[in-house]
Design an enzyme around this catalytic site. Structure first.
Site, PDB file in Angstrom:
ATOM      1  N   ASP A  32      59.899  41.400  42.639  1.00 41.62           N
ATOM      2  CA  ASP A  32      59.071  42.536  42.253  1.00 41.62           C
ATOM      3  C   ASP A  32      57.980  42.673  43.315  1.00 41.62           C
ATOM      4  O   ASP A  32      57.006  41.915  43.329  1.00 41.62           O
ATOM      5  CB  ASP A  32      58.484  42.264  40.865  1.00 41.62           C
ATOM      6  CG  ASP A  32      57.387  43.247  40.486  1.00 41.62           C
ATOM      7  OD1 ASP A  32      57.129  44.194  41.254  1.00 41.62           O
ATOM      8  OD2 ASP A  32      56.770  43.054  39.417  1.00 41.62           O
TER       9      ASP A  32
ATOM     10  N   HIS B  75      53.932  40.440  35.910  1.00 41.71           N
ATOM     11  CA  HIS B  75      53.508  41.679  35.249  1.00 41.71           C
ATOM     12  C   HIS B  75      54.464  41.898  34.068  1.00 41.71           C
ATOM     13  O   HIS B  75      55.623  41.479  34.111  1.00 41.71           O
ATOM     14  CB  HIS B  75      53.659  42.814  36.274  1.00 41.71           C
ATOM     15  CG  HIS B  75      53.141  44.141  35.842  1.00 41.71           C
ATOM     16  ND1 HIS B  75      53.863  44.986  35.033  1.00 41.71           N
ATOM     17  CD2 HIS B  75      51.982  44.792  36.116  1.00 41.71           C
ATOM     18  CE1 HIS B  75      53.171  46.098  34.843  1.00 41.71           C
ATOM     19  NE2 HIS B  75      52.023  45.998  35.492  1.00 41.71           N
TER      20      HIS B  75
ATOM     21  N   LYS C  25      51.677  52.735  44.753  1.00 38.60           N
ATOM     22  CA  LYS C  25      50.825  51.599  45.132  1.00 38.60           C
ATOM     23  C   LYS C  25      50.796  51.412  46.647  1.00 38.60           C
ATOM     24  O   LYS C  25      50.155  50.499  47.157  1.00 38.60           O
ATOM     25  CB  LYS C  25      51.313  50.336  44.439  1.00 38.60           C
ATOM     26  CG  LYS C  25      51.098  50.374  42.926  1.00 38.60           C
ATOM     27  CD  LYS C  25      51.418  49.070  42.282  1.00 38.60           C
ATOM     28  CE  LYS C  25      51.666  49.193  40.792  1.00 38.60           C
ATOM     29  NZ  LYS C  25      50.428  49.296  40.011  1.00 38.60           N
TER      30      LYS C  25
ATOM     31  N   CYS D 117      48.177  44.245  32.397  1.00 35.83           N
ATOM     32  CA  CYS D 117      49.613  44.137  32.075  1.00 35.83           C
ATOM     33  C   CYS D 117      50.142  42.755  32.452  1.00 35.83           C
ATOM     34  O   CYS D 117      51.276  42.633  32.940  1.00 35.83           O
ATOM     35  CB  CYS D 117      50.433  45.230  32.768  1.00 35.83           C
ATOM     36  SG  CYS D 117      50.015  46.865  32.219  1.00 35.83           S
TER      37      CYS D 117
HETATM   38  C1  LIG Z   1      53.373  43.197  40.035  1.00 32.79           C
HETATM   39  C2  LIG Z   1      53.712  44.502  39.404  1.00 32.79           C
HETATM   40  N1  LIG Z   1      54.973  44.746  39.028  1.00 32.79           N
HETATM   41  C3  LIG Z   1      55.339  45.905  38.479  1.00 32.79           C
HETATM   42  C4  LIG Z   1      54.420  46.904  38.246  1.00 32.79           C
HETATM   43  C5  LIG Z   1      54.879  48.183  37.625  1.00 32.79           C
HETATM   44  O1  LIG Z   1      54.716  49.230  38.502  1.00 32.79           O
HETATM   45  P1  LIG Z   1      54.963  50.733  37.999  1.00 32.79           P
HETATM   46  O2  LIG Z   1      54.088  50.911  36.796  1.00 32.79           O
HETATM   47  O3  LIG Z   1      54.542  51.570  39.158  1.00 32.79           O
HETATM   48  O4  LIG Z   1      56.400  50.845  37.679  1.00 32.79           O
HETATM   49  C6  LIG Z   1      53.090  46.700  38.597  1.00 32.79           C
HETATM   50  C7  LIG Z   1      52.075  47.726  38.329  1.00 32.79           C
HETATM   51  O5  LIG Z   1      50.889  47.449  38.222  1.00 32.79           O
HETATM   52  C8  LIG Z   1      52.726  45.474  39.206  1.00 32.79           C
HETATM   53  O6  LIG Z   1      51.475  45.240  39.570  1.00 32.79           O
END
Ligand SMILES: Cc1ncc(COP(=O)(O)O)c(C=O)c1O
Length: 416
Positions: free
Chosen positions: A209, A132, A235, A373
């Site tokens: 992550d 991401h 999430k 993203c």
């Molecule tokens: C794999 C992954 N990492 C990080 C994030 C970032 O999460 P947040 O926007 O809640 O900080 C996301 C959000 O879609 C994600 O899917």
């Protein structure tokens, strides 16, 4: 996720679970809502909404510094939530649980406070091609700050990490490995245990992550043996604006504060300030108290339902949905990893994903369209965007039937 074992999803009372989520019982454009955008954010169970209501209607107060009853209640609930997180991910100590805004902030904290002071010009940060943007861009910033370099381990056509290629990229210059536990764009489950083993053999720390993993699989940070684990509350059925950074105590201990202000200090004079103990050193200012309490309620809810039961249910749904969508001519699923959670990312011949999503919305079906993203993942598969249906514990086969029917409607509309 292989540790989840096999549990028949018939043990899973789907109707009772759905009753726990008020948002699921509404109509959108006159049709029952089919919510399949869970990788973006999940709906909230009543237990979480009630916890927020309780805090804001009765217990609202600041934490840690009050002598009155409300402050005591708020502090107990906030610190209780930290204990719940600790147990949920099996950290050794609550000192290893830092409340942050979300996965993004957790990764930025590690970049700024752990990596930036250690990393030198010429060092490398190794990530995967599945990340991401929030696990790419902080490392590019670090590269700008320090003269270090981003190194990317490739994936195969199924969307799986090529582990030999990953290992080949571990070098004496590798200062940190940062990988997703689960890919948001494709649903691939990464071989995190193996990644950590390979990195640790070379004394390289690993950040995981976990944004897309916590709602779908049991996370045990001691078993994974990772050094940092980041995730977002929203999430995993919790509120927005709250998340967690887990860090090994000895690493967190040696890191400077990320932000400065109230609560993160032990004493302040104009000459010298000493910092608070863990985890408060990293929680400057009034925290998202309600958010943390809501997150605690969400994790308790997930534990009550049972993560093994959830995983079994979602596995069955994913198999069902994969078969349904694969049978649609002109539709291609991206991401066919053997180890995968409930993400169905697909393209439909001749129809832009945005149009797919818009037509599905008219049927009350909420999916995500775009690059999720994860633009490098889209580039890898040579598509600008996909339509993504992502599952959670409250989804049903009937909802996947509705999705397939909706896609047929899309194809008919655009064939005309
Ligand atoms: C794999 C992954 N990492 C990080 C994030 C970032 O999460 P947040 O926007 O809640 O900080 C996301 C959000 O879609 C994600 O899917």
């Amino acid at each position: 996720m292989s540790a989840l074992g096999m549990v028949k999803s018939s043990e899973f009372d789907l109707l009772a679970i759905r009753r726990d989520f008020p948002a699921l019982h509404q109509k959108v454009h006159g049709k029952p809502l089919v919510y399949l955008d869970n990788a973006a954010t999940t709906q909230k169970p009543k237990a979480v909404i009630d916890a927020l209501l309780q805090f804001y209607s009765l217990d609202c107060s600041n934490v840690h510094r009050g002598v009155h009853v409300l402050s005591d209640r708020a502090t107990k609930a906030y610190e209780g939530a930290r204990m719940t997180v600790k147990q949920f991910i099996n950290a050794r100590s609550e000192r290893e649980i830092v409340f942050v805004r979300g996965a993004t902030e957790a990764i930025n904290l590690v970049m700024n406070s752990f990596a930036r002071p250690r990393v030198k010009s010429g060092d490398e940060i190794l990530i995967s091609a599945l990340e991401h943007h929030s696990n790419i861009v902080p490392w590019q910033l670090l590269a700008e700050y320090t003269g270090s370099r981003l190194v990317v381990a490739p994936i195969n056509d199924a969307g799986e990490l090529i582990i030999e290629e990953f290992e080949r990229r571990l070098s004496p210059q590798t200062a940190l490995v940062a990988v997703a536990h689960v890919s948001n764009a494709l649903g691939t489950v990464m071989p995190v245990r193996e990644i950590v083993r390979m990195a640790h053999e070379r004394n390289i720390p690993v950040l995981v992550d976990g944004a897309q993993a916590v709602a779908h699989a049991g996370v045990d940070v001691q078993e994974l043996d990772c050094d940092f684990y980041a995730f977002s509350g929203h999430k995993v059925f919790g509120p927005t604006g709250i998340g967690v950074l887990y860090g090994r105590e000895e690493l967190l201990d040696g890191m400077p504060p990320y932000q400065a202000g109230g609560d993160m200090i032990r004493s302040v004079t104009f000459e010298k300030t000493t910092y608070n103990e863990l985890p408060y050193k990293f929680e400057a200012g009034t925290p998202h108290i309600a958010g943390a309490i809501g997150l605690g309620a969400a994790l308790e809810y997930v534990s009550r339902v049972g993560i093994r039961r959830t995983a079994a249910h979602e596995r069955e749904l994913l198999a069902y949905g994969t078969e349904l969508l694969s049978a649609i001519p002109g539709l291609r699923i991206l991401g066919t990893a053997r180890e995968k959670v409930g993400v169905l990312s697909f393209v439909v011949d001749g129809v832009h994903p945005h149009d797919v999503g818009t037509v599905l919305d008219r049927d009350g079906i909420a999916v995500r369209t775009g690059h999720h993203c994860a633009q490098p993942v889209m580039n890898r598969f040579a598509v600008p965007a996909t339509t993504r249906a992502s599952l959670a514990l409250y989804n049903s086969k009937a909802e996947l039937d509705a999705l397939a029917k909706g896609i047929h409607r899309v194809q008919k509309l655009f064939a005309a």
